[in-house]
Design a protein around this motif. Structure first.
Motif, PDB file in Angstrom:
ATOM      1  N   GLY A 199       7.403  32.052   1.889  1.00  0.00           N
ATOM      2  CA  GLY A 199       7.486  30.594   1.932  1.00  0.00           C
ATOM      3  C   GLY A 199       7.081  29.938   0.625  1.00  0.00           C
ATOM      4  N   ILE A 200       6.139  30.562  -0.110  1.00  0.00           N
ATOM      5  CA  ILE A 200       5.674  29.988  -1.380  1.00  0.00           C
ATOM      6  C   ILE A 200       6.805  29.961  -2.399  1.00  0.00           C
ATOM      7  CG2 ILE A 200       4.147  30.349  -3.357  1.00  0.00           C
ATOM      8  CD1 ILE A 200       2.688  29.239  -0.990  1.00  0.00           C
ATOM      9  N   GLY A 201       7.608  31.022  -2.439  1.00  0.00           N
ATOM     10  CA  GLY A 201       8.740  31.072  -3.370  1.00  0.00           C
ATOM     11  C   GLY A 201       9.747  29.976  -3.085  1.00  0.00           C
ATOM     12  N   LEU A 202      10.049  29.789  -1.793  1.00  0.00           N
ATOM     13  CA  LEU A 202      10.985  28.729  -1.398  1.00  0.00           C
ATOM     14  C   LEU A 202      10.416  27.363  -1.732  1.00  0.00           C
ATOM     15  CD1 LEU A 202      13.626  27.958   0.094  1.00  0.00           C
ATOM     16  CD2 LEU A 202      12.280  27.903   2.203  1.00  0.00           C
ATOM     17  N   TRP A 203       9.132  27.177  -1.486  1.00  0.00           N
ATOM     18  CA  TRP A 203       8.456  25.903  -1.765  1.00  0.00           C
ATOM     19  C   TRP A 203       8.509  25.590  -3.256  1.00  0.00           C
ATOM     20  CZ3 TRP A 203       2.610  24.846  -0.219  1.00  0.00           C
ATOM     21  CH2 TRP A 203       2.365  23.482  -0.322  1.00  0.00           C
ATOM     22  N   SER A 204       8.258  26.598  -4.085  1.00  0.00           N
ATOM     23  CA  SER A 204       8.274  26.398  -5.536  1.00  0.00           C
ATOM     24  C   SER A 204       9.669  26.068  -6.053  1.00  0.00           C
ATOM     25  CB  SER A 204       7.752  27.656  -6.246  1.00  0.00           C
ATOM     26  OG  SER A 204       6.439  27.960  -5.834  1.00  0.00           O
ATOM     27  N   ALA A 205      10.700  26.595  -5.390  1.00  0.00           N
ATOM     28  CA  ALA A 205      12.086  26.362  -5.822  1.00  0.00           C
ATOM     29  C   ALA A 205      12.626  25.012  -5.372  1.00  0.00           C
ATOM     30  CB  ALA A 205      12.990  27.468  -5.286  1.00  0.00           C
ATOM     31  N   PHE A 206      11.889  24.322  -4.494  1.00  0.00           N
ATOM     32  CA  PHE A 206      12.359  23.067  -3.900  1.00  0.00           C
ATOM     33  C   PHE A 206      12.664  22.020  -4.975  1.00  0.00           C
ATOM     34  CE2 PHE A 206      11.355  19.961  -0.170  1.00  0.00           C
ATOM     35  CZ  PHE A 206      12.715  19.719  -0.022  1.00  0.00           C
ATOM     36  N   ILE A 207      11.835  21.976  -6.032  1.00  0.00           N
ATOM     37  CA  ILE A 207      12.015  20.968  -7.083  1.00  0.00           C
ATOM     38  C   ILE A 207      13.367  21.116  -7.771  1.00  0.00           C
ATOM     39  CG2 ILE A 207      10.863  22.396  -8.824  1.00  0.00           C
ATOM     40  CD1 ILE A 207      10.759  18.557  -8.602  1.00  0.00           C
ATOM     41  N   PHE A 208      13.851  22.352  -7.932  1.00  0.00           N
ATOM     42  CA  PHE A 208      15.119  22.571  -8.621  1.00  0.00           C
ATOM     43  C   PHE A 208      16.309  22.204  -7.738  1.00  0.00           C
ATOM     44  CE2 PHE A 208      12.031  25.564 -10.439  1.00  0.00           C
ATOM     45  CZ  PHE A 208      11.994  25.050 -11.720  1.00  0.00           C
ATOM     46  N   ALA A 209      16.114  22.281  -6.418  1.00  0.00           N
ATOM     47  CA  ALA A 209      17.148  21.802  -5.499  1.00  0.00           C
ATOM     48  C   ALA A 209      17.278  20.288  -5.600  1.00  0.00           C
ATOM     49  CB  ALA A 209      16.804  22.228  -4.069  1.00  0.00           C
ATOM     50  N   THR A 402       6.423  17.168  -0.864  1.00  0.00           N
ATOM     51  CA  THR A 402       6.482  18.621  -0.696  1.00  0.00           C
ATOM     52  C   THR A 402       7.042  19.291  -1.944  1.00  0.00           C
ATOM     53  OG1 THR A 402       6.832  18.342   1.690  1.00  0.00           O
ATOM     54  CG2 THR A 402       7.395  20.483   0.747  1.00  0.00           C
ATOM     55  N   ALA A 403       8.110  18.721  -2.497  1.00  0.00           N
ATOM     56  CA  ALA A 403       8.715  19.287  -3.706  1.00  0.00           C
ATOM     57  C   ALA A 403       7.763  19.192  -4.894  1.00  0.00           C
ATOM     58  CB  ALA A 403      10.024  18.566  -4.018  1.00  0.00           C
ATOM     59  N   VAL A 404       7.059  18.073  -5.015  1.00  0.00           N
ATOM     60  CA  VAL A 404       6.110  17.897  -6.125  1.00  0.00           C
ATOM     61  C   VAL A 404       4.980  18.914  -6.021  1.00  0.00           C
ATOM     62  CG1 VAL A 404       4.412  16.332  -7.153  1.00  0.00           C
ATOM     63  CG2 VAL A 404       6.648  15.454  -6.467  1.00  0.00           C
ATOM     64  N   ALA A 405       4.408  19.059  -4.821  1.00  0.00           N
ATOM     65  CA  ALA A 405       3.290  19.980  -4.627  1.00  0.00           C
ATOM     66  C   ALA A 405       3.704  21.435  -4.860  1.00  0.00           C
ATOM     67  CB  ALA A 405       2.719  19.819  -3.218  1.00  0.00           C
ATOM     68  N   GLY A 406       4.948  21.773  -4.551  1.00  0.00           N
ATOM     69  CA  GLY A 406       5.418  23.145  -4.699  1.00  0.00           C
ATOM     70  C   GLY A 406       5.407  23.646  -6.128  1.00  0.00           C
ATOM     71  N   THR A 407       5.458  22.727  -7.103  1.00  0.00           N
ATOM     72  CA  THR A 407       5.487  23.145  -8.502  1.00  0.00           C
ATOM     73  C   THR A 407       4.156  23.760  -8.946  1.00  0.00           C
ATOM     74  OG1 THR A 407       4.811  20.939  -9.273  1.00  0.00           O
ATOM     75  CG2 THR A 407       7.173  21.371  -9.091  1.00  0.00           C
ATOM     76  N   LEU A 408       3.093  23.547  -8.174  1.00  0.00           N
ATOM     77  CA  LEU A 408       1.775  24.073  -8.548  1.00  0.00           C
ATOM     78  C   LEU A 408       1.616  25.557  -8.237  1.00  0.00           C
ATOM     79  CD1 LEU A 408      -0.449  21.117  -7.273  1.00  0.00           C
ATOM     80  CD2 LEU A 408      -0.057  21.754  -9.647  1.00  0.00           C
ATOM     81  N   PHE A 409       2.553  26.109  -7.467  1.00  0.00           N
ATOM     82  CA  PHE A 409       2.371  27.473  -6.963  1.00  0.00           C
ATOM     83  C   PHE A 409       3.207  28.528  -7.690  1.00  0.00           C
ATOM     84  CE2 PHE A 409       1.265  24.602  -3.511  1.00  0.00           C
ATOM     85  CZ  PHE A 409       0.018  25.082  -3.155  1.00  0.00           C
ATOM     86  N   HIS A 410       3.780  28.156  -8.835  1.00  0.00           N
ATOM     87  CA  HIS A 410       4.557  29.138  -9.591  1.00  0.00           C
ATOM     88  C   HIS A 410       4.270  28.962 -11.077  1.00  0.00           C
ATOM     89  CE1 HIS A 410       7.883  31.641 -10.941  1.00  0.00           C
ATOM     90  NE2 HIS A 410       8.032  32.037  -9.696  1.00  0.00           N
ATOM     91  N   PRO A 415       3.478  24.400 -15.677  1.00  0.00           N
ATOM     92  CA  PRO A 415       3.375  23.619 -16.920  1.00  0.00           C
ATOM     93  C   PRO A 415       4.188  22.329 -16.894  1.00  0.00           C
ATOM     94  CG  PRO A 415       3.674  25.951 -17.416  1.00  0.00           C
ATOM     95  CD  PRO A 415       3.903  25.789 -15.950  1.00  0.00           C
ATOM     96  N   GLY A 416       5.353  22.352 -16.236  1.00  0.00           N
ATOM     97  CA  GLY A 416       6.169  21.145 -16.112  1.00  0.00           C
ATOM     98  C   GLY A 416       5.449  20.057 -15.338  1.00  0.00           C
ATOM     99  N   PHE A 417       4.656  20.454 -14.322  1.00  0.00           N
ATOM    100  CA  PHE A 417       3.875  19.495 -13.555  1.00  0.00           C
ATOM    101  C   PHE A 417       2.845  18.808 -14.449  1.00  0.00           C
ATOM    102  CE2 PHE A 417      -0.016  18.606 -11.105  1.00  0.00           C
ATOM    103  CZ  PHE A 417       0.479  17.695 -10.183  1.00  0.00           C
ATOM    104  N   TYR A 418       2.169  19.596 -15.303  1.00  0.00           N
ATOM    105  CA  TYR A 418       1.170  19.020 -16.201  1.00  0.00           C
ATOM    106  C   TYR A 418       1.817  18.106 -17.247  1.00  0.00           C
ATOM    107  CZ  TYR A 418      -1.941  22.513 -14.125  1.00  0.00           C
ATOM    108  OH  TYR A 418      -2.677  23.268 -13.237  1.00  0.00           O
ATOM    109  N   ILE A 419       3.006  18.485 -17.712  1.00  0.00           N
ATOM    110  CA  ILE A 419       3.739  17.623 -18.662  1.00  0.00           C
ATOM    111  C   ILE A 419       4.049  16.278 -18.009  1.00  0.00           C
ATOM    112  CG2 ILE A 419       5.924  17.328 -19.906  1.00  0.00           C
ATOM    113  CD1 ILE A 419       5.942  20.378 -20.328  1.00  0.00           C
ATOM    114  N   SER A 420       4.506  16.317 -16.748  1.00  0.00           N
ATOM    115  CA  SER A 420       4.840  15.065 -16.047  1.00  0.00           C
ATOM    116  C   SER A 420       3.605  14.206 -15.840  1.00  0.00           C
ATOM    117  CB  SER A 420       5.512  15.367 -14.698  1.00  0.00           C
ATOM    118  OG  SER A 420       4.577  15.825 -13.740  1.00  0.00           O
ATOM    119  N   LEU A 421       2.458  14.833 -15.530  1.00  0.00           N
ATOM    120  CA  LEU A 421       1.208  14.069 -15.364  1.00  0.00           C
ATOM    121  C   LEU A 421       0.794  13.402 -16.670  1.00  0.00           C
ATOM    122  CD1 LEU A 421      -1.247  16.084 -13.077  1.00  0.00           C
ATOM    123  CD2 LEU A 421       0.188  14.140 -12.490  1.00  0.00           C
ATOM    124  N   LEU A 422       0.966  14.118 -17.775  1.00  0.00           N
ATOM    125  CA  LEU A 422       0.618  13.555 -19.084  1.00  0.00           C
ATOM    126  C   LEU A 422       1.472  12.318 -19.369  1.00  0.00           C
ATOM    127  CD1 LEU A 422      -0.829  13.701 -21.834  1.00  0.00           C
ATOM    128  CD2 LEU A 422       0.984  15.263 -22.595  1.00  0.00           C
TER     129      LEU A 422
END
Length: 478
Positions: A199-209, A402-410, A415-422
């Motif tokens: 499930g973690i892999g699917l969750w992490s891929a959600f942002i690219f969908a 859900t898609a935003v949170a999923g980026t933290l698990f891969h 790093p893309g999540f941290y770039i967006s926060l910056l």
């Protein structure tokens, strides 16, 4: 004469199905052609579920934006609605979020175009291709969009034709009419085969969908061109049903024809799937089409952020210099700023050639979703409340979160999540500074500006009278 003019205006109006087709052609880009390979490698064949859920979330956003456009037509669309719902700080934030998201999308597309180009020239560094494509795109926008709309329509047809070509050739290869396929077809069955990373892999891929559906906010802006604005939600339903069908069919064929271990962020899954000893020219042809499609969407994004920068500047949310045009024609200053941002992307291609696509694509997808959240929250304030709309709004916000949170698990997306926060932090800080300066200026005008901003002065029997911005004030004689 007036009748002719009205007829011309009517001819420019769109039917709902035309808006749907424009949406399908305009949304499909490198996020689908290359980003889907990244999604599959992270989430496995079961990532098809993520594309279906992302279509649902995207429709909720489009539906809210289309209904706001129908009820409150505004030139600035989602930015104007955010400002109307929450105040000038929200208009500032929404406008800059959109600007940065499109800039990151362009960076992602430049990287994807460089990867496609290296299919033919693997020895050439990525930054060389990125700089070349950026320069050509900037020149096109600099010299105006005369004739480019027509070219964009042709490029959109090429994109749709490429997908149809893939579906037909993939079906032919699967049926065995043409042999020599590089990989042996295999239908993934069972939970482990569909979700190899769980499930973690699917969750992490959600942002690219979600990223594959980016661009629907532009269609919300175009909804005002419909002959019947109330048909905008129907256009959105058909558009997203068409996109979801195309994505699921094509990605489904790709995961059947290519083993999971072969998917990677450096090759399009569709080029991999079409590899055959008897069709050696097909991957080259399809790769050329991908470059054309990616370049068209990148240049369209460049037009969008150039226009947004000029609007932000004209309305005081950006320095005035960016709304000025060189020789009253060329948006030189706005393009200089954009060129600087693209230069940063090109430098990342030089410093991080192995990971730049993943980082920038993740950050771009997140910035899109932040702006979509603004749209949903604005609709709560501006549209008439109803139970159905409330349920849809919360469903959209939950899917986005859900898609935003999923980026933290891969490791690839974090790093893309941290770039967006910056970037969001920089926008928030700039927003606070701008609003603080405006409030001080307004307080000064209200408190002291009356005596200093005398526009008209008349001597009247009761004492001098002066008029300031339409307010009559009387100064008594001592």
């Amino acid at each position: 004469m007036k009748q002719t003019s009205n007829k011309t205006e009517e001819d420019k109006k769109l039917k709902w199905w035309q808006l749907s087709l424009l949406g399908i052609a305009g949304t499909i880009g490198t996020g689908y052609f290359l980003g889907s390979g990244l999604a599959i490698s992270m989430g496995g064949p079961g990532v098809l579920l993520a594309y279906i859920l992302a279509a649902v979330g995207t429709y909720v956003v489009f539906d809210a934006l289309a209904r706001m456009t129908a009820e409150h037509p505004e030139q600035g669309s989602f930015r104007s609605y955010a400002k109307k719902a929450f105040g000038s700080w929200a208009g500032f934030g929404s406008g800059w979020l959109y600007w940065f998201s499109e800039l990151l999308i362009m960076g992602s597309q430049l990287t994807a175009l460089s990867i496609f180009s290296r299919f033919w020239f693997p020895a050439v560094p990525m930054w060389v291709f990125a700089a070349s494509f950026a320069a050509v795109s900037l020149l096109i926008v600099f010299f105006g969009n005369k004739g480019f709309d027509r070219v964009e329509n042709i490029l959109a047809i090429i994109k749709v034709a490429a997908i149809l070509m893939f579906l037909v050739i993939a079906a032919v290869l699967l049926t065995g009419w043409i042999g020599g396929s590089k990989f042996s077809p295999k239908v993934p069955l069972g939970f482990k085969a569909l979700f190899p990373s769980g499930g973690i892999g699917l969750w992490s891929a959600f942002i690219f969908a979600f990223y594959a559906y980016g661009g629907i906010e532009v269609l919300g802006i175009m909804s005002y061109r419909l002959k019947k604005p109330e048909e905008a939600p129907k256009a959105g339903r058909v558009m997203l049903l068409g996109l979801a069908t195309v994505y699921v069919l094509s990605i489904g064929l790709a995961v059947i024809m290519v083993p999971l271990s072969a998917f990677n962020p450096k090759e399009s899954p569709f080029v991999l799937a079409l590899s055959s000893d008897h069709l050696t020219f097909i991957p080259h042809l399809f790769n050329g089409v991908l470059i054309i499609a990616g370049f068209s969407t990148m240049t369209a994004s460049l037009y969008a952020i150039t226009s947004m920068m000029i609007t932000l500047s004209q309305e005081g949310d950006a320095p005035k210099v960016f709304s000025k045009k060189w020789k009253d024609k060329y948006p030189f200053f706005a393009l200089c700023l954009i060129a600087g941002g693209l230069g940063g992307t090109i430098m990342m291609s030089l410093w991080l050639p192995g990971k730049v696509y993943e980082y920038i694509t993740t950050a771009a997808g997140l910035m899109i979703l932040y702006n979509w959240s603004f749209i949903l929250l604005s609709s709560r304030k501006l549209l008439k409340p109803s139970l159905l709309n409330g349920v849809k709004r919360w469903l959209g916000l939950v899917l986005i979160a859900t898609a935003v949170a999923g980026t933290l698990f891969h490791a690839l997306s974090r790093p893309g999540f941290y770039i967006s926060l910056l970037i969001v932090s920089l926008i928030a800080l700039s927003d606070w500074i701008v609003q603080h300066i405006r409030n001080k200026k307004d307080s000064y005008v209200m408190g002291h500006g009356a005596d200093e901003q005398t526009h008209e002065y008349h001597s009247l029997p009761g004492g001098p009278e002066f008029r300031i911005k339409g307010i009559r004030m009387r100064k008594n004689k001592v």
